[in-house]
Design an enzyme around this catalytic site. Structure first.
Site, PDB file in Angstrom:
ATOM      1  N   HIS A  51       0.857  -1.193   0.000  1.00 19.65           N
ATOM      2  CA  HIS A  51       0.000   0.000   0.000  1.00 19.65           C
ATOM      3  C   HIS A  51       0.887   1.235   0.000  1.00 19.65           C
ATOM      4  CE1 HIS A  51      -3.131   2.851   1.184  1.00 19.65           C
ATOM      5  NE2 HIS A  51      -3.979   1.931   0.758  1.00 19.65           N
ATOM      6  N   ASP A  63      -7.931  -5.184  -0.439  1.00 21.84           N
ATOM      7  CA  ASP A  63      -8.374  -5.974  -1.599  1.00 21.84           C
ATOM      8  C   ASP A  63      -8.030  -7.448  -1.495  1.00 21.84           C
ATOM      9  OD1 ASP A  63      -7.403  -3.070  -3.103  1.00 21.84           O
ATOM     10  OD2 ASP A  63      -9.441  -3.841  -3.275  1.00 21.84           O
TER      11      ASP A  63
HETATM   12  C1  SDX Z   1      -5.989   0.364  -3.017  1.00 21.72           C
HETATM   13  O1  SDX Z   1      -4.286   4.824  -1.899  1.00 21.72           O
HETATM   14  C2  SDX Z   1      -5.224   4.166  -1.345  1.00 21.72           C
HETATM   15  O2  SDX Z   1      -5.664   4.475  -0.245  1.00 21.72           O
HETATM   16  C3  SDX Z   1      -5.756   3.007  -2.169  1.00 21.72           C
HETATM   17  C4  SDX Z   1      -6.802   2.139  -1.500  1.00 21.72           C
HETATM   18  C5  SDX Z   1      -8.076   2.900  -1.235  1.00 21.72           C
HETATM   19  O3  SDX Z   1      -8.836   2.493  -0.357  1.00 21.72           O
HETATM   20  O4  SDX Z   1      -8.365   3.851  -2.005  1.00 21.72           O
HETATM   21  O5  SDX Z   1      -6.306   1.659  -0.249  1.00 21.72           O
HETATM   22  C6  SDX Z   1      -7.173   0.961  -2.365  1.00 21.72           C
HETATM   23  O6  SDX Z   1      -5.655   0.768  -4.103  1.00 21.72           O
HETATM   24  C7  SDX Z   1      -5.198  -0.672  -2.273  1.00 21.72           C
HETATM   25  C8  SDX Z   1      -3.937  -1.149  -3.093  1.00 21.72           C
HETATM   26  C9  SDX Z   1      -4.416  -2.215  -4.078  1.00 21.72           C
HETATM   27  N1  SDX Z   1      -3.286  -2.552  -5.020  1.00 21.72           N
HETATM   28  C10 SDX Z   1      -2.717  -3.758  -5.008  1.00 21.72           C
HETATM   29  O7  SDX Z   1      -2.952  -4.626  -4.166  1.00 21.72           O
HETATM   30  C11 SDX Z   1      -1.747  -3.973  -6.165  1.00 21.72           C
HETATM   31  C12 SDX Z   1      -0.429  -4.581  -5.637  1.00 21.72           C
HETATM   32  N2  SDX Z   1       0.267  -3.520  -4.852  1.00 21.72           N
HETATM   33  C13 SDX Z   1       1.282  -2.735  -5.551  1.00 21.72           C
HETATM   34  O8  SDX Z   1       0.927  -2.422  -6.864  1.00 21.72           O
HETATM   35  C14 SDX Z   1       1.769  -1.567  -4.686  1.00 21.72           C
HETATM   36  O9  SDX Z   1       1.975  -2.057  -3.433  1.00 21.72           O
HETATM   37  C15 SDX Z   1       0.926  -0.325  -4.554  1.00 21.72           C
HETATM   38  C16 SDX Z   1       0.625   0.293  -5.893  1.00 21.72           C
HETATM   39  C17 SDX Z   1      -0.333  -0.602  -3.851  1.00 21.72           C
HETATM   40  C18 SDX Z   1       1.716   0.689  -3.707  1.00 21.72           C
HETATM   41  O10 SDX Z   1       2.748   1.109  -4.449  1.00 21.72           O
HETATM   42  P1  SDX Z   1       3.913   1.985  -3.772  1.00 21.72           P
HETATM   43  O11 SDX Z   1       3.681   2.377  -2.380  1.00 21.72           O
HETATM   44  O12 SDX Z   1       4.218   3.054  -4.751  1.00 21.72           O
HETATM   45  O13 SDX Z   1       4.996   0.965  -3.628  1.00 21.72           O
HETATM   46  P2  SDX Z   1       6.065   0.735  -4.708  1.00 21.72           P
HETATM   47  O14 SDX Z   1       5.346   0.388  -5.988  1.00 21.72           O
HETATM   48  O15 SDX Z   1       6.988   1.890  -4.732  1.00 21.72           O
HETATM   49  O16 SDX Z   1       6.772  -0.548  -4.125  1.00 21.72           O
HETATM   50  C19 SDX Z   1       7.753  -0.401  -3.116  1.00 21.72           C
HETATM   51  C20 SDX Z   1       8.585  -1.663  -3.281  1.00 21.72           C
HETATM   52  C21 SDX Z   1       9.004  -1.873  -4.720  1.00 21.72           C
HETATM   53  O17 SDX Z   1      10.233  -2.550  -4.671  1.00 21.72           O
HETATM   54  P3  SDX Z   1      11.580  -1.640  -4.878  1.00 21.72           P
HETATM   55  O18 SDX Z   1      11.418  -0.908  -6.207  1.00 21.72           O
HETATM   56  O19 SDX Z   1      11.623  -0.696  -3.691  1.00 21.72           O
HETATM   57  O20 SDX Z   1      12.703  -2.655  -4.897  1.00 21.72           O
HETATM   58  O21 SDX Z   1       7.789  -2.807  -2.926  1.00 21.72           O
HETATM   59  C22 SDX Z   1       7.622  -3.641  -4.058  1.00 21.72           C
HETATM   60  C23 SDX Z   1       7.984  -2.821  -5.293  1.00 21.72           C
HETATM   61  O22 SDX Z   1       8.517  -3.657  -6.293  1.00 21.72           O
HETATM   62  N3  SDX Z   1       6.205  -4.004  -4.067  1.00 21.72           N
HETATM   63  C24 SDX Z   1       5.746  -5.222  -4.295  1.00 21.72           C
HETATM   64  C25 SDX Z   1       4.356  -5.127  -4.152  1.00 21.72           C
HETATM   65  N4  SDX Z   1       4.015  -3.870  -3.853  1.00 21.72           N
HETATM   66  C26 SDX Z   1       5.160  -3.157  -3.811  1.00 21.72           C
HETATM   67  N5  SDX Z   1       6.383  -6.365  -4.612  1.00 21.72           N
HETATM   68  C27 SDX Z   1       5.582  -7.460  -4.792  1.00 21.72           C
HETATM   69  N6  SDX Z   1       4.232  -7.455  -4.666  1.00 21.72           N
HETATM   70  C28 SDX Z   1       3.590  -6.310  -4.344  1.00 21.72           C
HETATM   71  N7  SDX Z   1       2.277  -6.294  -4.202  1.00 21.72           N
END
Ligand code: SDX
Length: 427
Positions: free
Chosen positions: A305, A362
């Site tokens: 998140h 989710d």
């Molecule tokens: C919602 O904003 C809100 O409040 C949203 C929400 C709401 O109620 O409105 O809460 C609803 O959107 C919940 C999130 C649902 N999305 C998912 O479940 C999709 C999977 N999650 C990722 O896409 C990601 O975690 C995000 C988009 C949710 C958050 O992205 P961030 O905070 O920008 O994190 P990031 O992409 O910068 O990741 C940080 C690190 C990265 O590694 P590095 O580049 O630092 O080496 O963590 C890794 C990412 O590769 N990472 C994951 C991961 N999520 C982040 N690795 C594997 N699986 C994952 N799910």
């Protein structure tokens, strides 16, 4: 104001005001930065940027706290109803019984849609994704309800807000019915907000539909858990669209479009599809490895998140609800076992621990919705139905904020400097 932040940029030094909220991080007010230094701030994704002042929802990502007008989400999920939370989010206080009864009466009498709207559905292919239908139909509402599109008229804003909250269940249920070739079911105003939605979705004209109180309560709780979430991507989209003076129906349609993305509201559909793809517990390590592989775009959907770097408090309530619903329905869905084992493994894996990747709202919701009988294509529609309350509350707050103006971010330009046109014969 509680002090100043001193910034030195080249030969310029300036003191920027620091502002305090009621709780949570301070903000550095940079509104005069460009005028005084000629420089912008740079914050792709707005990870460190407050776009507005708001009194609706507060999140502490480290503590795993979510408050709606100060009330903790777990208390609201346990003790309140979605319509009462809608009142709280849009009006700022918990209603008295009289106020709630009046509000319920008003919302209930806006549940029907203009009869001609039915023809719009027939323009879609039967296999259209329900979110595509939602984007189209909600955007089209401004063509049917001209008497509530003037954003400068408080009464019209209130009527549009009531219409959006009341009609989303009807529109969502119609999108589902259209996709399975069944007739639309009109609202039954003797039912609760959520009971009405369940009947419009799963009822058929050929027989009576009896609302199961356990399912009704679980669905209502799921709506509460999705109602609002600070300045997330879709809420920021609604605010940005609203800042140009667009009508409320167009703004909510913009929010629906943004929510559809798999990184946001589309994650519940993607998470269940991922659990189905994993299929069995013994295949979990393969997917964990893929999620950690920098060269593999795969991510564990339902994990991580932008704000929560601890457990998403909604995921805890969702897991409890999943247990209740599966027990009530006598469903022993193997993907629930996969989900719990995936969560256990992920939370002990140093990659996920180090990156603070916990299950989010989710992760479990899809399991409950699937057990209730919704196809995965409807999951984000249900998220949009519930989040309409938050979008409407945030949109009204923005319209009423004297500091708000049309949103217009700047950029760090990395393109070509000025150059003269070259005729095609000289290229
Ligand atoms: C919602 O904003 C809100 O409040 C949203 C929400 C709401 O109620 O409105 O809460 C609803 O959107 C919940 C999130 C649902 N999305 C998912 O479940 C999709 C999977 N999650 C990722 O896409 C990601 O975690 C995000 C988009 C949710 C958050 O992205 P961030 O905070 O920008 O994190 P990031 O992409 O910068 O990741 C940080 C690190 C990265 O590694 P590095 O580049 O630092 O080496 O963590 C890794 C990412 O590769 N990472 C994951 C991961 N999520 C982040 N690795 C594997 N699986 C994952 N799910």
């Amino acid at each position: 104001m509680s002090g100043q932040a001193r910034m030195t940029l080249g030969d310029k030094t300036l003191d920027l005001p620091v502002l305090d909220g009621s709780i949570g991080p301070q903000v550095v007010d940079i509104r005069k930065l460009y005028g005084q230094t000629g420089a912008f701030t740079y914050d792709p994704g707005f990870t460190s940027t407050a776009s507005c002042q708001s009194a609706i929802t507060y999140i502490d990502g480290d503590e795993g706290t979510l408050l709606h007008r100060g009330y903790p989400i777990d208390q609201l999920a346990e003790k309140s109803t979605f319509l009462e939370v809608a009142y709280l989010l849009t009006k700022g206080e918990l209603p008295t019984k009289t106020q709630l009864d009046e509000y319920s009466y008003t919302i209930t009498r806006h549940t029907m849609v203009h009869e001609q709207l039915l023809h719009l559905y027939r323009g879609f292919r039967r296999d259209a994704h329900p979110m595509a239908i939602m984007c189209g139909v909600v955007g089209a509402l401004s063509a049917f309800y001209h008497d509530s599109t003037d954003i400068d008229d408080p009464h019209q804003r209130m009527v549009a807000s009531h219409r959006l909250i009341a009609k989303m269940p009807t529109i969502a249920a119609m999108a589902y019915k259209y996709s399975i070739g069944q007739p639309f079911i009109y609202p039954d105003n003797s039912l609760s907000y959520t009971g009405n939605f369940l009947r419009m979705t799963f009822g058929v004209p050929a027989e009576d539909y009896v609302v199961d109180p356990v399912i009704e309560r679980a669905m209502d709780r799921i709506f509460i858990l999705h109602a609002d979430h600070e300045q997330n991507a879709s809420t920021s989209t609604v605010r940005l669209a609203g800042s140009s003076g667009a009508n409320p129906f167009a703004c909510i349609a913009a929010g629906i479009a943004c929510l559809w993305g798999p990184a946001h509201g589309g994650a519940n559909e993607a998470a269940l599809n991922m659990l189905r793809e994993i299929g069995t517990v013994d295949r979990i390590p393969e997917f964990i490895a893929r999620a950690k592989d920098k060269n593999d775009p795969f991510r564990l959907m339902g994990f991580g998140h932008r704000v929560y770097k601890n457990y998403d408090p909604r995921a805890k309530v969702m897991q409890q609800t999943a247990n209740e619903v599966l027990a009530k329905l006598g469903v022993s869905d193997p993907i629930f076992d996969v989900a719990r084992e995936l969560e256990r493994i992920a939370l002990s894996d140093e990659y996920f621990v180090e990156k603070k990747l916990y299950p989010n709202v989710d992760f479990y919701s899809g399991i409950i919705l699937s057990a209730i009988g919704f196809p995965t294509s409807m999951f984000t529609v249900l998220f949009a139905l519930a989040r309409t309350v938050g979008w409407v509350a945030q949109w009204n707050e923005m319209i009423g904020d004297p500091e708000q103006k049309i949103g217009r971010p700047r950029q760090l330009y990395t393109g070509a400097p000025r150059r003269d046109y070259v005729g095609i014969d000289k290229r």
